[in-house]
Design a protein around this motif. Structure first.
Motif, short mmCIF file in Angstrom:
data_model
loop_
_atom_site.label_atom_id
_atom_site.label_comp_id
_atom_site.label_asym_id
_atom_site.label_seq_id
_atom_site.Cartn_x
_atom_site.Cartn_y
_atom_site.Cartn_z
N THR A 35 0.82 -1.21 0.00
CA THR A 35 0.00 0.00 0.00
C THR A 35 0.85 1.26 0.00
O THR A 35 0.57 2.21 -0.74
N GLU A 36 1.91 1.28 0.80
CA GLU A 36 2.72 2.48 0.91
C GLU A 36 3.55 2.76 -0.35
O GLU A 36 4.09 3.87 -0.53
N ASP A 37 3.64 1.78 -1.24
CA ASP A 37 4.43 1.95 -2.47
C ASP A 37 3.57 2.31 -3.68
O ASP A 37 4.12 2.57 -4.76
N ILE A 38 2.25 2.31 -3.54
CA ILE A 38 1.40 2.55 -4.70
C ILE A 38 1.67 3.91 -5.32
O ILE A 38 1.92 4.04 -6.53
N VAL A 39 1.62 4.96 -4.51
CA VAL A 39 1.78 6.32 -5.05
C VAL A 39 3.17 6.54 -5.64
O VAL A 39 3.29 7.02 -6.77
N PRO A 40 4.25 6.18 -4.94
CA PRO A 40 5.57 6.38 -5.56
C PRO A 40 5.74 5.65 -6.89
O PRO A 40 6.35 6.19 -7.81
N ARG A 41 5.17 4.46 -6.99
CA ARG A 41 5.36 3.69 -8.21
C ARG A 41 4.46 4.16 -9.36
O ARG A 41 4.83 4.05 -10.52
N ALA A 42 3.28 4.68 -9.02
CA ALA A 42 2.31 5.05 -10.06
C ALA A 42 2.23 6.55 -10.31
O ALA A 42 1.49 6.97 -11.20
N LEU A 55 -7.05 0.81 -5.19
CA LEU A 55 -6.92 2.20 -5.60
C LEU A 55 -8.07 2.97 -4.97
O LEU A 55 -9.17 3.06 -5.52
N THR A 56 -7.82 3.52 -3.78
CA THR A 56 -8.84 4.23 -3.03
C THR A 56 -8.92 5.68 -3.51
O THR A 56 -8.07 6.17 -4.27
N ALA A 57 -9.94 6.38 -3.03
CA ALA A 57 -10.08 7.79 -3.37
C ALA A 57 -8.85 8.58 -2.93
O ALA A 57 -8.36 9.45 -3.65
N GLU A 58 -8.34 8.28 -1.74
CA GLU A 58 -7.16 8.99 -1.24
C GLU A 58 -5.95 8.74 -2.13
O GLU A 58 -5.18 9.66 -2.45
N THR A 59 -5.78 7.48 -2.52
CA THR A 59 -4.65 7.15 -3.40
C THR A 59 -4.79 7.85 -4.75
O THR A 59 -3.84 8.45 -5.27
N LEU A 60 -5.99 7.81 -5.32
CA LEU A 60 -6.21 8.42 -6.64
C LEU A 60 -5.94 9.92 -6.61
O LEU A 60 -5.45 10.49 -7.60
N GLY A 75 -13.91 -8.80 -11.68
CA GLY A 75 -14.34 -8.04 -10.52
C GLY A 75 -13.53 -6.76 -10.39
O GLY A 75 -12.33 -6.74 -10.65
N PHE A 76 -14.19 -5.67 -9.97
CA PHE A 76 -13.53 -4.37 -9.95
C PHE A 76 -13.70 -3.66 -8.61
O PHE A 76 -13.59 -2.43 -8.52
N ASP A 77 -13.95 -4.43 -7.54
CA ASP A 77 -14.20 -3.82 -6.24
C ASP A 77 -12.93 -3.24 -5.60
O ASP A 77 -13.02 -2.61 -4.54
N VAL A 78 -11.77 -3.41 -6.21
CA VAL A 78 -10.54 -2.84 -5.65
C VAL A 78 -10.38 -1.36 -5.99
O VAL A 78 -9.48 -0.69 -5.47
N VAL A 79 -11.21 -0.84 -6.88
CA VAL A 79 -11.08 0.56 -7.32
C VAL A 79 -12.28 1.37 -6.82
O VAL A 79 -13.42 0.91 -6.91
N ASP A 80 -12.02 2.58 -6.33
CA ASP A 80 -13.10 3.49 -5.99
C ASP A 80 -13.63 4.09 -7.30
O ASP A 80 -13.05 5.03 -7.86
N LEU A 81 -14.72 3.52 -7.78
CA LEU A 81 -15.25 3.90 -9.10
C LEU A 81 -15.72 5.34 -9.12
O LEU A 81 -15.54 6.05 -10.12
N GLU A 82 -16.35 5.77 -8.03
CA GLU A 82 -16.85 7.14 -7.98
C GLU A 82 -15.70 8.14 -8.05
O GLU A 82 -15.74 9.12 -8.82
N ALA A 83 -14.67 7.91 -7.25
CA ALA A 83 -13.54 8.84 -7.23
C ALA A 83 -12.87 8.90 -8.59
O ALA A 83 -12.49 9.99 -9.06
N ALA A 84 -12.72 7.75 -9.24
CA ALA A 84 -12.12 7.74 -10.57
C ALA A 84 -13.01 8.47 -11.56
O ALA A 84 -12.54 9.28 -12.38
N GLY A 85 -14.30 8.22 -11.49
CA GLY A 85 -15.23 8.85 -12.42
C GLY A 85 -15.25 10.36 -12.27
O GLY A 85 -15.33 11.09 -13.27
N ARG A 86 -15.19 10.86 -11.05
CA ARG A 86 -15.19 12.31 -10.82
C ARG A 86 -13.95 12.96 -11.41
O ARG A 86 -13.97 14.15 -11.75
N ARG A 87 -12.89 12.18 -11.52
CA ARG A 87 -11.67 12.69 -12.16
C ARG A 87 -11.71 12.51 -13.68
O ARG A 87 -10.77 12.90 -14.37
N GLY A 88 -12.76 11.87 -14.20
CA GLY A 88 -12.82 11.61 -15.63
C GLY A 88 -11.95 10.44 -16.06
O GLY A 88 -11.60 10.32 -17.24
N ILE A 89 -11.63 9.56 -15.11
CA ILE A 89 -10.76 8.42 -15.39
C ILE A 89 -11.62 7.18 -15.63
O ILE A 89 -12.32 6.72 -14.71
#
Length: 324
Positions: A35-42, A55-60, A75-89
């Motif tokens: 978890t702590e490496d997601i942002v530095p790597r992406a 990929l939570t809202a905070e991470t995104l 299955g796509f429950d690992v992604v915050d769909l709303e947060a991604a959608g609000r960003r247009g992702i």
């Protein structure tokens, strides 16, 4: 185009090259990402692909360059769909890649519970057949599927394929689905409520996605409705099931057996009650993992990215939020 895969080991442990993605950009693949490496790597990536890395809202919010998320699964429950959608992702999954693999695995589980093949193999190798007075013996009842009722919760591609295989075994099929579909051209088949499926089926198999509305919907009440000789199968998502309720039902003899390829926390925790539940088979989330299925997944993941780059995203699962 910078493409980062955050947890690629299970898709390609060495036998399934990343060529469909490498043709489209500069690809970096990490076998696993804490978890702590997601942002530095992406952080610099425009395209990120994940299987189980959350990929939570905070991470995104910390990934300013991100333009596309590919889920290396159905299955796509690992992604915050709303947060991604609000960003247009757009968030795009890969449906149907393991339909045959998972359906086959469901019946491998059912047949093991009905025949206990490995137990009988062990008996033979322990000398029990050689010492037998008869030309055959069995340690457990040998159960035939013909005439039994298969209950299917979720009737997408995998649920439909399981239904076809059940029909080929001579089973009746009861299916529960949120989305009305035409009745298949084989019989006996009928749609039913969740309660009716749990009350009438001899085998129940889950094939529905995990949503905010159905977490642990398989609870003590539903399990109490099952026939005591019935089997419960889960190759969908572990958090669909109240595991303590299922373990208690098995311990009380309220159903004959269960087989699960998924659990609520993966890898399984040492205190999971199903580890000690009688009549319970557990496997490490491998129903999807045939090489054929993983090759399908790799090709479709590449096709999804190609479609996005062409301005026509495919298999978008957060289109509702994108539209807003």
């Amino acid at each position: 185009m910078k493409i980062v895969v955050l947890d690629g080991h299970t898709l390609n442990p060495g036998d399934n090259p990343w060529v469909p993605l490498e043709e489209l950009g500069d690809v970096t693949v990490y076998p696993r990402t804490a978890t702590e490496d997601i942002v530095p790597r992406a952080q610099d990536a425009e395209i990120v692909l994940v299987n189980k890395t959350p990929l939570t809202a905070e991470t995104l919010s910390q990934l300013p360059n991100l333009r596309y998320i590919g889920v290396l699964a159905t299955g796509f429950d690992v992604v915050d769909l709303e947060a991604a959608g609000r960003r247009g992702i757009p968030v795009c999954n890969v449906p149907g890649y393991a339909t045959n693999a998972v359906a086959q695995y469901v019946f491998a589980m059912i047949l093991e519970l009905d025949h206990h093949i490995r137990d009988h193999d062990a008996s033979v190798k322990a000398g029990l057949w050689a010492a037998s007075e008869d030309w055959c013996f069995w340690n457990t009842p040998q159960i035939e599927l013909t005439g039994q009722t298969m209950g299917i919760i979720g009737f997408g591609a995998i649920g439909s394929r399981v239904s076809e295989l059940a029909h080929a075994f001579g089973m009746k099929v009861l299916a529960c689905t949120r989305t009305p579909k035409p009745v298949p051209d084989y019989a006996p088949f009928s749609y039913a409520s969740i309660e009716e499926v749990f009350e009438q089926a001899d085998v129940i198999s889950l094939h529905c996605p995990l949503t905010a509305d159905n977490e642990r919907f398989v609870n003590a009440d539903l399990l109490s409705r099952m026939k005591p000789e019935a089997l419960f199968i889960n190759t969908a998502r572990g958090r669909l099931v109240d595991e303590h309720a299922l373990a208690a039902a098995l311990a009380a003899g309220k159903l004959r057996g269960a087989a699960l390829d998924v659990v609520s926390a993966e890898p399984i925790s040492s205190d999971n009650p199903l580890l000690s539940a009688p009549g319970c088979i557990l496997t490490p989330h491998i129903a999807w993992a045939s090489l054929t299925a993983r090759q399908n997944l790799m090709r479709q993941a590449g096709a999804n990215v190609r479609a996005y780059l062409a301005g026509r995203p495919a298999n978008v699962v957060n289109d509702t939020w994108l539209a807003r």
